[in-house]
Scaffold this active site. Structure first.
Site, PDB file in Angstrom:
ATOM      1  N   GLY A 267       0.781  -1.112  -0.019  1.00  0.00           N
ATOM      2  CA  GLY A 267      -0.057  -0.183  -0.395  1.00  0.00           C
ATOM      3  C   GLY A 267       0.784   1.349  -0.521  1.00  0.00           C
ATOM      4  O   GLY A 267       0.192   2.319  -0.755  1.00  0.00           O
ATOM      5  N   GLU A 301       3.700  -6.786   1.560  1.00  0.00           N
ATOM      6  CA  GLU A 301       2.921  -7.223   0.102  1.00  0.00           C
ATOM      7  C   GLU A 301       3.668  -6.187  -0.631  1.00  0.00           C
ATOM      8  O   GLU A 301       2.077  -5.170  -0.860  1.00  0.00           O
ATOM      9  CB  GLU A 301       1.574  -7.899   0.672  1.00  0.00           C
ATOM     10  N   PRO A 302       4.664  -5.275  -0.577  1.00  0.00           N
ATOM     11  CA  PRO A 302       4.635  -4.271  -1.915  1.00  0.00           C
ATOM     12  C   PRO A 302       4.228  -4.229  -2.906  1.00  0.00           C
ATOM     13  O   PRO A 302       4.878  -5.668  -4.016  1.00  0.00           O
ATOM     14  CB  PRO A 302       5.736  -3.231  -1.555  1.00  0.00           C
ATOM     15  N   GLY A 303       3.771  -3.288  -3.495  1.00  0.00           N
ATOM     16  CA  GLY A 303       3.355  -3.969  -5.472  1.00  0.00           C
ATOM     17  C   GLY A 303       3.387  -2.837  -5.979  1.00  0.00           C
ATOM     18  O   GLY A 303       4.680  -2.715  -6.357  1.00  0.00           O
ATOM     19  N   ARG A 304       3.089  -1.723  -5.822  1.00  0.00           N
ATOM     20  CA  ARG A 304       3.148  -0.951  -6.223  1.00  0.00           C
ATOM     21  C   ARG A 304       4.068   0.596  -6.776  1.00  0.00           C
ATOM     22  O   ARG A 304       4.947   0.732  -7.198  1.00  0.00           O
ATOM     23  CB  ARG A 304       2.177   0.619  -6.052  1.00  0.00           C
ATOM     24  N   ARG A 340      -5.726   3.770 -15.579  1.00  0.00           N
ATOM     25  CA  ARG A 340      -5.537   4.121 -14.042  1.00  0.00           C
ATOM     26  C   ARG A 340      -6.597   5.492 -14.061  1.00  0.00           C
ATOM     27  O   ARG A 340      -7.220   5.733 -13.138  1.00  0.00           O
ATOM     28  CB  ARG A 340      -4.477   3.923 -13.946  1.00  0.00           C
ATOM     29  N   TYR A 344      -9.905   5.098 -12.537  1.00  0.00           N
ATOM     30  CA  TYR A 344      -9.499   5.752 -10.831  1.00  0.00           C
ATOM     31  C   TYR A 344      -9.484   7.656 -10.979  1.00  0.00           C
ATOM     32  O   TYR A 344      -8.919   8.361  -9.749  1.00  0.00           O
ATOM     33  CB  TYR A 344      -8.473   5.254  -9.342  1.00  0.00           C
ATOM     34  N   CYS A 381     -14.037   3.925 -29.162  1.00  0.00           N
ATOM     35  CA  CYS A 381     -15.146   5.269 -28.433  1.00  0.00           C
ATOM     36  C   CYS A 381     -15.559   4.894 -27.408  1.00  0.00           C
ATOM     37  O   CYS A 381     -16.697   4.022 -26.953  1.00  0.00           O
ATOM     38  CB  CYS A 381     -15.869   3.764 -29.631  1.00  0.00           C
ATOM     39  N   GLU A 382     -14.551   5.726 -26.071  1.00  0.00           N
ATOM     40  CA  GLU A 382     -15.877   6.311 -25.162  1.00  0.00           C
ATOM     41  C   GLU A 382     -14.848   7.721 -24.651  1.00  0.00           C
ATOM     42  O   GLU A 382     -14.369   7.780 -25.095  1.00  0.00           O
ATOM     43  CB  GLU A 382     -15.014   5.077 -23.881  1.00  0.00           C
TER      44      GLU A 382
HETATM   45  C1  LIG Z   1      -3.509  -5.295  -3.961  1.00  0.00           C
HETATM   46  C2  LIG Z   1      -2.672  -5.783  -2.901  1.00  0.00           C
HETATM   47  C3  LIG Z   1      -0.940  -5.474  -2.314  1.00  0.00           C
HETATM   48  C4  LIG Z   1      -0.083  -4.584  -2.679  1.00  0.00           C
HETATM   49  O1  LIG Z   1      -1.186  -3.298  -2.625  1.00  0.00           O
HETATM   50  P1  LIG Z   1       0.339  -2.196  -2.971  1.00  0.00           P
HETATM   51  O2  LIG Z   1      -0.332  -0.909  -2.717  1.00  0.00           O
HETATM   52  O3  LIG Z   1       0.240  -1.992  -4.648  1.00  0.00           O
HETATM   53  O4  LIG Z   1       1.594  -2.048  -2.547  1.00  0.00           O
HETATM   54  C5  LIG Z   1      -0.378  -6.136  -1.456  1.00  0.00           C
HETATM   55  N1  LIG Z   1      -1.722  -7.374  -0.316  1.00  0.00           N
HETATM   56  C6  LIG Z   1      -2.615  -7.277  -1.088  1.00  0.00           C
HETATM   57  C7  LIG Z   1      -3.706  -8.174  -0.458  1.00  0.00           C
HETATM   58  C8  LIG Z   1      -2.859  -6.838  -1.900  1.00  0.00           C
HETATM   59  O5  LIG Z   1      -4.860  -7.053  -2.136  1.00  0.00           O
END
Ligand SMILES: *Cc1c(COP(=O)(O)O)cnc(C)c1O
Length: 454
Positions: A267, A301-304, A340, A344, A381-382
């Protein structure tokens, strides 16, 4: 006007729209620069990439991914921890391989993501499986793979997992995702830690849920987890969530349930335009004292924050359509390639691959097209098909633009809407570049289809 910091001098909000000074702006982003006026990712110029692979094109910097991963692993080196990269942010095999080799674990939300991490040789014991709607078949596949932990989101999932594990004659390691009910102060669509979200088990019934799990013979309670939202720029909500989780860990101890790990989810936000985002080191500094006292292994659990600024989307201006009220720059990427902004209302930076200051210095003033306020839109086409609105840019047909921050929730959310083949993906490391997913071909769009014979 005097400007006090880089962000201010890179970004200017005017009545006509947002002006981004490209050279100042990219100084804030890792491994992006202008070399002789040409946008360059690591040591590869956008011109070379466009010449080799065409547009639209996703480009990822290997070094940026590694640096972002190490920002976490270095910041939390003082405690036992595991970074489980959230695969959904960018699931390209090349990205996963880079992270697996660096020692990352993975956070999954589907059997498809499980197959991807196994395909790159990830260590299953470092894998956690999140998600509100895991099917029995997905639970089975993950048990057979021997993943490290199931982040369970409901009582019903506890029961199903127990049944599936019993059939296989194995124990399922579990943690329960609790909903700490803190306001992540982010966009409602990506906020997940509030009472009325579909995610997790609410704080007040969490102990009962653990006691239920304890009764189930094929479950092995190992942890607790939470994930409160995405693109969080402040640290306070993470601290508040951790405090709530620590309360629960204490309550669980009282009923005789001891845990091995705490998983704080992902997050952490990133810079897209001018957000003031907490650094990973600041995030760590705020959490470490509490985590050290807790003494449990910690998962993230970092993604972004691992991949967003490792990626750009290169797109060419195909049609310029100035009108009385608005000027439209229709580019060859669209909402199906990068959703995105449409989904969003996300603001993403759009910068030229040829910086204007260099162009100005090398062409006479009369040659350069006048700056206008452009809506950067796709050909779908949106009306909702836009990538950015009201951006001050000097544009000519054929110019290639870069959308930064496109490494996370970019390609993974793409579709074939309007029968548009998805872009290619390329990875860059130093002066090397390689396709890591080929551009889709038009024939592939309907290769799974057939006409009805009846
Ligand atoms: C989406 C998600 C993440 C990653 O979130 P980021 O904002 O991309 O860091 C981690 N854990 C869970 C359970 C998620 O759904």
């Amino acid at each position: 006007m005097t400007m006090s910091n880089t962000t201010q001098s890179a970004i200017e909000y005017t009545e006509d729209g947002l002006r981004i000074e490209p050279e100042a702006f990219v100084k804030q982003l890792p491994n992006l620069s202008y070399q002789q006026g040409v946008l360059t990712i690591e040591a590869v110029s956008a011109d070379d990439l466009v010449k080799h692979y065409g547009t639209p094109l996703y480009v990822y910097s290997k070094q940026t991914i590694l640096d972002a991963y190490h920002a976490y692993s270095d910041s939390f080196a003082a405690i036992e921890h595991q970074v489980c990269y959230a695969v959904k942010a960018n699931s390209n095999l090349a990205v996963l391989k880079v992270l697996a080799q660096a020692g990352a674990g993975f956070d999954l939300v589907s059997a498809g993501e499980l197959a991807r991490v196994l395909a790159v040789g990830a260590d299953p014991s470092k894998v956690v499986f999140s998600g509100v709607g895991k099917t029995a078949a997905e639970l089975k596949a993950a048990l057979q793979a021997g993943i490290g932990c199931f982040n369970v989101e409901s009582l019903s999932e506890l029961d199903t997992l127990n049944t599936v594990a019993a059939k296989l004659g194995v124990q399922a390691p579990i943690s329960i995702r609790v909903n700490p009910d803190v306001d992540a102060k982010t966009h409602p669509y990506i906020s997940t830690g509030l009472k009325d979200n579909k995610f997790g088990i609410s704080h007040d019934v969490a102990v009962a849920a653990y006691q239920h799990a304890q009764q189930l013979e094929h479950l092995n309670i190992v942890g607790i987890d939470c994930h409160i939202g995405s693109q969080l720029t402040e640290i306070d909500p993470f601290v508040a969530a951790l405090d709530k989780v620590i309360e629960l860990i204490e309550a669980l101890k009282h009923v005789g349930i001891e845990l091995e790990h705490v998983d704080l989810g992902g997050g952490l936000g990133v810079l897209y335009i001018d957000e003031e985002v907490a650094k990973v080191s600041e995030f760590a500094a705020a959490l470490l004292p509490k985590l050290q006292q807790l003494g449990l292994k910690v998962l993230f659990e970092p993604g972004r924050s691992i991949v967003a600024n490792a990626g750009i989307l290169l797109t060419k201006a195909e049609v310029l359509k100035p009108t009385k009220h608005k000027n439209f720059a229709i580019v060859d990427a669209a909402m199906n390639d990068l959703i995105r902004p449409a989904l969003y209302q996300a603001q993403m930076a759009v910068i030229p691959t040829h910086s204007q200051s260099y162009a100005n210095a090398h062409t006479s003033a009369d040659d350069k097209p006048n700056e206008k306020s452009w809506d950067i839109v796709g050909a779908v086409c949106e009306t909702g098909d836009f990538l950015a609105k009201q951006r001050l840019l000097s544009l000519a047909v054929g110019d290639v633009l870069a959308i930064t921050g496109a490494g996370a929730y970019g390609f993974v959310m793409s579709s074939n809407y309007n029968s548009r083949p998805r872009p290619a993906e390329v990875m860059v490391a130093a002066d090397k570049h390689q396709v890591v997913r080929q551009r889709e071909k038009i024939e592939q769009l309907y290769e799974l289809e057939s006409v009805f014979e009846g």
